[in-house]
Write an enzyme that holds these catalytic residues in place. Structure first.
Site, mmCIF file in Angstrom:
data_model
loop_
_atom_site.group_PDB
_atom_site.id
_atom_site.type_symbol
_atom_site.label_atom_id
_atom_site.label_comp_id
_atom_site.label_asym_id
_atom_site.label_seq_id
_atom_site.Cartn_x
_atom_site.Cartn_y
_atom_site.Cartn_z
ATOM 1 N N PRO A 2 -22.800 -53.169 63.009
ATOM 2 C CA PRO A 2 -21.895 -52.179 63.643
ATOM 3 C C PRO A 2 -20.941 -52.696 64.518
ATOM 4 O O PRO A 2 -20.857 -53.613 65.250
ATOM 5 C CB PRO A 2 -22.952 -51.560 64.635
ATOM 6 N N GLU A 3 -19.528 -51.986 64.291
ATOM 7 C CA GLU A 3 -18.399 -52.647 65.191
ATOM 8 C C GLU A 3 -18.227 -51.440 66.194
ATOM 9 O O GLU A 3 -18.790 -50.414 66.455
ATOM 10 C CB GLU A 3 -17.146 -52.436 64.028
ATOM 11 N N HIS A 93 -39.887 -50.825 61.238
ATOM 12 C CA HIS A 93 -38.961 -51.489 61.821
ATOM 13 C C HIS A 93 -38.699 -50.745 63.114
ATOM 14 O O HIS A 93 -37.632 -50.990 64.020
ATOM 15 C CB HIS A 93 -37.630 -51.894 61.300
ATOM 16 N N ARG A 112 -33.437 -56.176 60.568
ATOM 17 C CA ARG A 112 -33.034 -57.473 60.710
ATOM 18 C C ARG A 112 -33.312 -58.132 62.258
ATOM 19 O O ARG A 112 -33.024 -59.481 62.327
ATOM 20 C CB ARG A 112 -31.581 -57.658 60.515
ATOM 21 N N ARG A 155 -4.042 -70.062 76.774
ATOM 22 C CA ARG A 155 -4.801 -70.124 75.417
ATOM 23 C C ARG A 155 -3.820 -70.649 74.494
ATOM 24 O O ARG A 155 -2.481 -70.514 74.699
ATOM 25 C CB ARG A 155 -5.347 -68.995 75.050
#
Ligand SMILES: [Zn+2]
Length: 274
Positions: A2-3, A93, A112, A155
């Site tokens: 999922p994003e 699950h 998972r 950075r």
């Protein structure tokens, strides 16, 4: 996986069903997730409380409860959070079920088992180890070119890697990074130390536009988190460069190129992006 847009769509779709509900009890069915579910802490922090609002930080869904408590849920690679009637049979699950006083349950399924669910005092959230390192939130009020430039200070390295680094900016996955860079006309390999303020401004606008488009699309395609190029977790966004190696750039016709940054495929137009 999922994003961010998927989690945001989930937040928006659950919010009207959860706010104002009282939690009757918490049922830990199988504690084995990325971090084991802590029965005692979930009981203490969630059971008997009223749901006040639903928030989100990066890819964490935050269920804010009465008495200054928050339930944080991360879907990991394969987690699903759904509402069901209280008497619905447990799914395979199913790790956790939050039973609501009104007779529904919010259940977390995760084949998972990379997901997370934990309770903590709301006030401790910013300093908590799950959140303290997270960078700026692209859909927040304070997000801007200036905020990006500030996060990039000190950075080095390619701007694409910076955009995908959650300690700098959260929630910009590979496809979204490629598409935002194309829209902003910024070359993915350009060093973050060499990006002008107008470019940061364009990039911030593009990141917001791409994520917003994905969220808007997500609202209509809730059941299909797989985009045309086979990367799961992404809502269908109109892809200008991603997955289009060798095809003509939609802006200038130059063949789209592919390179690799941090082991992720990067697609860009060598002419439109500098
Ligand atoms: Zn082009």
């Amino acid at each position: 996986m999922p994003e961010l847009p998927e989690v945001e769509v989930l937040r928006r779709s659950l919010e009207p069903h959860l706010v104002g509900e009282e939690v009757a009890r918490v049922e830990v069915r199988s504690p084995a997730l990325r971090e084991p579910l802590d029965r005692a802490s979930l009981d203490r922090g969630v059971a008997g409380r009223r749901i006040e609002s639903l928030g989100r930080r990066a890819k964490y869904l935050l269920v804010d409860l009465s008495g200054g408590s928050t339930l944080a849920v991360h879907l990991g690679m394969s987690g699903r959070l759904t509402l069901a009637p209280a008497d619905a049979a447990p799914e395979p699950h199913e790790h956790l079920a939050i039973h609501l006083a009104s007779g529904k349950k919010l259940r977390l399924r995760d084949p998972r088992r990379f997901g997370l669910a934990f309770a903590l005092p709301t006030a401790e959230l910013p300093a908590d180890r799950h959140f303290a390192h997270l960078g700026i939130e692209p859909l927040s009020e304070g997000f801007s070119g200036e905020a990006l430039a500030r996060a990039a200070r000190g950075r080095r390295g390619p701007v694409k890697v910076f955009l995908m680094d959650a300690t700098a900016v959260v929630g910009v996955g590979n496809i979204y990074a490629c598409e935002a860079l194309f829209r902003a006309g910024v070359h993915p390999g350009r060093s973050v130390a060499r990006i002008s303020r107008p470019r940061w401004d364009r990039l911030a606008d593009s990141v917001v536009a791409v994520l917003s488009q994905a969220i808007a699309e997500g609202g209509t395609t809730l059941n299909d988190f797989r985009n045309g190029s086979g990367e799961s977790g992404y809502f269908q966004v109109s892809l200008a460069v991603y997955g289009r190696e060798g095809d003509p750039c939609l802006g200038c016709g130059t063949p789209v190129r592919r390179s690799v940054h941090s082991n992720r495929g990067t697609f860009y137009c060598p002419r439109c992006q500098r």
